[in-house]
Motif scaffolding. Structure first.
Motif: not given
Length: 689
Positions: A5-9, A12-16, A171-174
């Protein structure tokens, strides 16, 4: 339930995902190494046991080795894709819930697909996959996509766009909209790469419709300068290769491009999308194939140079006359006329066998509406097959050969140049044929002669080509398209901009091209993504007919620098080059009206910097740095900074000059500088400095 849900998550998912990609690359490394070892061992076994193996065993071993090599090559290709993917795994995410289901799934979209060997779970979807189309076509809310099982309808609950570089999320944009303007601005404001890049992260809805069109037999794209039409066409090719994998390969697609520099400039796009590069050639290579050993001819480049160097009214009239659909109809009418009227049958007596004139006429008429040489050959074959000697037997080979020779002689002339000269007498305009020298054609006569040759002699069509892409459509005449329609019966994507003709006396609009391909679908791309609003507004005043619409991106106003002398203008040009070298920009185009002017400027500035290149008709590479060239060669290219010298009234004054100046100015992405000495061209006089 919403994952990440969050940018931090998301980070983390990108790292995975990066870790899983690296693991997949390591597994492929091992597989490739093992395959390499297996091939060497298998070859060694065959060599060592050659004497003891029977032919069937040898053949079986060869097949086994070939299959192993094939598996290894596929692993190497997959590894290349994963190595690219690991740097930027994906650029978009769509959360979609189909109607009738409660939970939504998150679909991450990248340049390539990725799933682990031991899992059927798609971690990343290829941008060409059916489900990925929603990323380009829909906002948050109701959405649908076309799957093999039919139309899947549902709702998009979330859209995100990412910029990932070197495994790091910048960056990440909704994004509730199609492609967020902020993302587009960021991408377009960046410094340009040496060559054209893929645009998968910023494909617009209207572009996506073209890319995913798999039904049109002919698709004509009229796109303004900077609309991305060439890039869209190449992405369309990549989509078709993905969609029809197994029946369509890169070997089945041809691209007709304007010159070798342009071919080199676009050569990165398909490999970036995981596809092999495609054969590119020019129209003149087609002409050379048909006229080889028969005629030499002036090139299109030489024709344009002749027109820009001086105004030759009789030449312009000859070009204009031969650049209409009516001219093609006249060629058709003439070919039909000589097919009916230039064949004069006479009675034949071959080895005591009498063949009547009426029999020859019947055979000729029965041969049908085929090219004249084929009609004569069919006539001779029928006559020779039915003729009998005095004993009722078939004719000897020598007699058959004589019949074929004699029937061919009954046609007035099969000499191409003689037939072509007769054509101009037939239409009452013999003055329209003017050779450059003996057996050397003006360019405006090249494709009329090729077309007539096909009508007279027939031609071997390109049966292996299943899709033809034609770029810079405006620079080809109806007779050139008529030749294409006879040589290529396959599907076609034809694209260009009627406002960017380097020779407006022979340019073709969509309307003219549709006369050759009446069932073609047409589409217009009016939005320009290349240039700032200030540059587009400037260009629109040069060519008020252009429908070009800028996107909301601002920059510096174009500058017009006036000098009292050539020395002063050269100082202004050098000053603009220095400003470019002090900026973050990586590409500067100095675009002159003629190649002679480009050569002159190039000779004056080579001492300023080491990376200065002259692009001329013999060039085959697009270079990063400073390029000096003509409007003709610059067409299709783009530069962050453009300098247009010699913008005086004596240099830019005709209809053709207006078109060339428009081309020059619309090459610029961020900065545009015009210089002149003497009196300013009227095409830019209404625009403030």
């Amino acid at each position: 339930m919403i994952v990440n849900q969050t940018e931090a998550e998301e980070r983390q998912y990108l790292g995975t995902i990066v870790s899983r990609l690296k693991k997949a690359i390591r597994l492929l490394d091992n597989k490739i190494s093992t395959t390499h070892h297996e091939v060497i061992e298998a070859k060694k076994y065959v060599w060592d046991n050659m004497a003891g193996l029977d032919p069937a065993e040898r053949a079986a071993n060869r097949v086994e080795i070939s299959l192993t090599i094939d598996h290894g090559e596929k692993a190497v290709d997959k590894q290349k894709r994963l190595r690219k993917l690991v740097e930027a795994p994906y650029f978009g995410r769509v959360d979609f819930v189909p109607d009738g289901r409660a939970e939504r799934d998150a679909y991450y979209i990248g340049v390539y697909a990725f799933n682990e060997e031991d899992s059927q779970e798609n971690l990343i979807y290829d941008w060409r996959a059916p489900i990925a189309s929603m990323f380009y076509d829909f906002n948050v809310g109701e959405a649908s996509y076309s799957a093999p099982a039919g139309m899947i309808e549902g709702e998009i609950g979330l859209k995100r766009q990412f910029k990932i570089k070197d495994q790091v999320m910048e960056y990440m944009i909704e994004s509730s909209m199609n492609i967020n303007d902020e993302v587009l601005q960021k991408e377009l404001s960046q410094t340009s790469d040496e060559k054209m890049r893929n645009i998968v992260a910023t494909i617009q809805k209207e572009q996506n419709v073209i890319i995913r069109n798999e039904y049109s037999h002919e698709l004509i794209i009229q796109g303004v300068a900077g609309s991305g039409k060439t890039s869209v066409a190449l992405h369309r090719v990549a989509f078709l290769l993905y969609r029809f994998k197994g029946t369509l390969t890169s070997d089945n697609i041809f691209i007709i491009s304007p010159n070798k520099v342009f071919a080199n400039y676009i050569s990165n796009v398909l490999p970036e999308l995981g596809e092999e590069n495609i054969v590119q050639f020019g129209f003149e290579e087609l002409a050379a194939r048909e006229l080889e050993g028969v005629f030499e001819f002036q090139t299109f480049n030489e024709q344009v140079t002749e027109l820009t160097d001086s105004r030759n009214e009789p030449l312009i009239e000859r070009i204009k006359y031969k650049a209409t659909m009516d001219f093609v109809h006249e060629l058709d009418r003439f070919a039909a006329h000589i097919r009916e009227n230039d064949f004069t049958p006479v009675e034949l007596i071959i080895e005591d066998t009498r063949i009547g004139k009426a029999d020859i006429i019947r055979a000729y008429q029965a041969a049908g509406n085929v090219p004249i040489k084929q009609k004569l050959e069919k006539t001779a074959t029928v006559i020779a097959g039915s003729a009998r000697d005095e004993n009722g037997g078939r004719l000897r080979p020598a007699a058959v050969k004589k019949i074929k020779t004699d029937i061919k002689r009954m046609f007035k002339s099969l000499n191409l140049l003689a037939i072509y000269k007769d054509f101009y007498h037939f239409i009452g305009k013999p003055e329209l044929l003017k050779l450059k020298k003996a057996r050397m054609l003006e360019f405006s006569d090249v494709f009329p002669l090729v077309y007539l040759k096909i009508l007279v002699e027939g031609a071997k069509s390109f049966d292996s080509v299943k899709h033809l892409l034609v770029d810079e459509m405006q620079d080809y005449t109806p007779v050139q398209y008529a030749v294409l329609s006879l040589l290529f019966t396959c599907k076609k994507t034809v694209l260009g901009d009627s406002n960017q003709s380097v020779n407006p006396y022979s340019s073709s609009s969509i309307t003219e091209i549709q006369k050759v391909f009446p069932k073609a679908d047409t589409v217009e791309l009016l939005k320009s993504y290349r240039s700032t609003i200030e540059i587009i507004n400037f260009a629109r005043q040069i060519n008020p007919n252009s429908k070009i619409v800028p996107i909301e991106r601002h920059g510096l106003l174009p500058r017009i620098k006036k000098s009292e002398s050539w020395a002063g203008e050269l100082t202004d040009v050098k000053q603009a080059i220095t400003e470019f070298l002090d900026s973050d920009h990586r590409s500067l185009g100095i675009v002159c009206k003629t190649q002679a002017q480009a050569k002159r400027i190039y000779g004056e500035i080579t001492d300023i910097h080491k990376d200065i290149y002259l692009l001329d008709f013999s060039s085959d590479q697009f270079h990063e740095g400073i390029m000096v060239t003509s409007c003709h060669m610059a067409k299709g290219l783009e530069f962050e900074h453009v300098i247009v010298p010699f913008v005086d009234v004596s240099n830019y004054m005709t209809k053709m000059d207006r078109s060339l100046l428009y081309i020059a100015c619309t090459r610029a992405m961020h900065t545009l500088t015009l210089t002149f000495h003497g009196e300013q061209s009227s095409f830019v006089s209404s625009i403030g400095a």
